[in-house]
Write an enzyme that holds these catalytic residues in place. Structure first.
Site, PDB file in Angstrom:
ATOM      1  N   TYR A 100      -1.772  -0.759  10.751  1.00  0.00           N
ATOM      2  CA  TYR A 100      -2.038  -1.479   9.544  1.00  0.00           C
ATOM      3  C   TYR A 100      -0.776  -1.127   8.901  1.00  0.00           C
ATOM      4  CZ  TYR A 100      -3.472  -1.405   4.819  1.00  0.00           C
ATOM      5  OH  TYR A 100      -3.328  -1.892   3.341  1.00  0.00           O
ATOM      6  N   THR A 120       0.738  -1.187  -0.066  1.00  0.00           N
ATOM      7  CA  THR A 120       0.059  -0.035   0.034  1.00  0.00           C
ATOM      8  C   THR A 120       0.788   1.129  -0.034  1.00  0.00           C
ATOM      9  OG1 THR A 120      -1.345   1.283   1.673  1.00  0.00           O
ATOM     10  CG2 THR A 120      -0.327  -0.233   2.501  1.00  0.00           C
ATOM     11  N   ASP A 121       0.142   2.199  -0.677  1.00  0.00           N
ATOM     12  CA  ASP A 121       1.053   3.583  -0.535  1.00  0.00           C
ATOM     13  C   ASP A 121       1.115   4.163   0.935  1.00  0.00           C
ATOM     14  OD1 ASP A 121      -1.748   4.405   0.016  1.00  0.00           O
ATOM     15  OD2 ASP A 121      -1.604   5.892  -1.597  1.00  0.00           O
ATOM     16  N   GLU A 122       0.351   3.565   1.767  1.00  0.00           N
ATOM     17  CA  GLU A 122       0.407   3.860   3.334  1.00  0.00           C
ATOM     18  C   GLU A 122       1.886   3.537   3.961  1.00  0.00           C
ATOM     19  OE1 GLU A 122      -3.182   3.452   5.489  1.00  0.00           O
ATOM     20  OE2 GLU A 122      -4.436   3.261   3.917  1.00  0.00           O
ATOM     21  N   LYS A 173       2.082  -3.667   7.170  1.00  0.00           N
ATOM     22  CA  LYS A 173       2.521  -3.968   5.669  1.00  0.00           C
ATOM     23  C   LYS A 173       3.828  -3.599   5.165  1.00  0.00           C
ATOM     24  CE  LYS A 173      -0.460  -4.802   3.028  1.00  0.00           C
ATOM     25  NZ  LYS A 173      -0.910  -5.909   2.487  1.00  0.00           N
TER      26      LYS A 173
END
Ligand code: NAD
Ligand code: TYD
Length: 339
Positions: A147, A123-125, A151
């Site tokens: 979260y 994810t970009d997160e 990741k």
């Protein structure tokens, strides 16, 4: 190719499997533990398809992973994860378990039973908040939530297995997806379904946080390209190039559904809330020729229409385990008393 898709009963995984079976001759085994977010109805039309097999199981189950791989698998695409930031604030452990240790178990199983491609969905997160400019694949990892940290941890582990054991790992970092079959706890489906029921739309803080949105079918096309033509040891950002504030997204939904903006309820901000994500997706464009097909406003209207046409699907989802979440955390976040 024979592909093991994990988490295929969730939002992106189910859209990906549908694409694969409609547009290619690949075979799919879908391994999913059916958490609250996994839904067999998302792929109901595939029952009986000779190219498709569903297995209920957890990616942390080593014996099961080895059994599946020992029968001969060409590629793994790992979607399986706990995926909702709000829940990771309530219960970080389950995120570490599935997102980090689950991925670790799959990597370890591939050492015994090698595959040709291991595509990890990230994810970009993992880049954390990006106040200005665009995050490219070389940017440092700076996750804010349990979260995104789980990741980011999985991404690092994937590359360690590539460097140390030569596993053919590739990572795709997706921006915020939206579209059919998204669980209605995430911003867009939550707000569409609440508006359809004339319920409040709980907007965090000032609502001016920015996300880069990509229509799920575009994201899945990109993943298929990476699977077939991507290089091992590489990261590919997959963004839509559609940076919108949450308030802008909310206004479009209300306008499309002809609901009053009085439904918007500004509530206390999410702890650790990242202000802005924005991906630089030039690498996948240059190397693999990928560009999203759909404009954001068109994709959002398609999505609104899908939820209008699939009331039974989301009403059932909203009345299941989700109800506990709704009655507890969600009512609390709206400032409503528990029932
Ligand atoms: P989702 O929550 O809709 O689906 C997750 C699926 O994984 C569910 O079917 C669930 O049952 C399954 N699952 C969870 N833990 C499992 C386990 N331990 N073993 C087997 N199955 C398990 O998630 P999504 O939105 O489809 O996201 C899929 C992937 O894409 C995730 O890895 C997520 O981190 C990543 N991602 C999502 C977005 C987004 O906007 N939705 C953006 C970037 C990256
Ligand atoms: P979300 O869909 O949870 O995705 P992510 O946190 O992974 O980006 O949230 C998207 C944006 O919408 C994020 O800035 C948080 C915000 N948001 C709200 O304002 N209210 C809500 O009820 C939810 C679920 C999200």
């Amino acid at each position: 190719m024979k592909i093991l898709v994990t988490g295929g009963c969730g939002f992106i995984g189910s859209n990906f499997i549908r694409l694969i079976l409609n547009e290619t001759s690949h075979q799919v085994i879908n391994l999913d533990s059916l958490t609250y977010a996994g839904n067999l109805e998302n792929l109901k039309e595939l029952e009986g398809n000779p190219h498709y097999q569903f297995l209920k199981g957890d990616i942390r189950d080593q014996k099961l992973a080895e059994k599946i791989l020992s029968a001969g698998i060409d590629a793994i695409i790992n979607f399986a994860a706990e995926s909702h930031v709000d829940r990771s604030i309530l219960d970080p452990q389950s995120f570490l378990q599935s997102n980090y240790f689950g991925c670790a178990n799959l990597l370890e199983s591939c050492r015994k039973f090698p595959v040709k491609i291991f595509l990890q969905i990230s994810t970009d997160e993992v880049y954390g908040p990006f106040p200005k400019g665009l995050a490219d694949e070389g940017c440092r990892l700076n996750p804010s939530s349990p979260y995104s940290a789980s990741k980011a941890g999985a991404d690092l582990l994937c590359f360690s297995y590539h460097k140390t054991f030569g596993l053919p790992v590739t990572i795709a970092r997706l921006s915020n997806n939206y579209g059919p079959y998204q669980f209605p706890e995430k911003l867009i489906p939550l707000f569409i379904t609440n508006a359809l029921e004339d319920q409040p739309l709980p907007l965090y803080g000032d609502g001016l946080q920015v996300r880069d949105w990509i229509f799920v079918e575009d994201a899945c096309q990109a993943l298929l390209l990476i699977l077939e033509e991507g290089r091992a040891g590489e990261i590919y950002n997959v963004g839509g190039g559609n940076q919108r504030t949450n308030l802008e997204v909310t206004r479009i939904i209300l306008q499309e559904l002809k609901r009053s903006k009085r439904l918007i309820k500004y509530i206390q901000d999410r702890p650790g809330h990242d202000r802005r994500y924005a991906l630089d997706s030039n690498k996948i464009k240059k190397e693999l020729g990928f560009a999203p097909a759909l404009k954001f406003e068109d994709g959002l209207l398609l999505t609104v229409k899908w939820y209008q046409d699939h009331k039974k699907w989301w009403q059932k989802v909203k009345s299941g385990e989700y109800r506990l979440y709704y009655e507890g955390f969600y009512r609390q976040k709206l400032g409503l008393k528990k029932k």
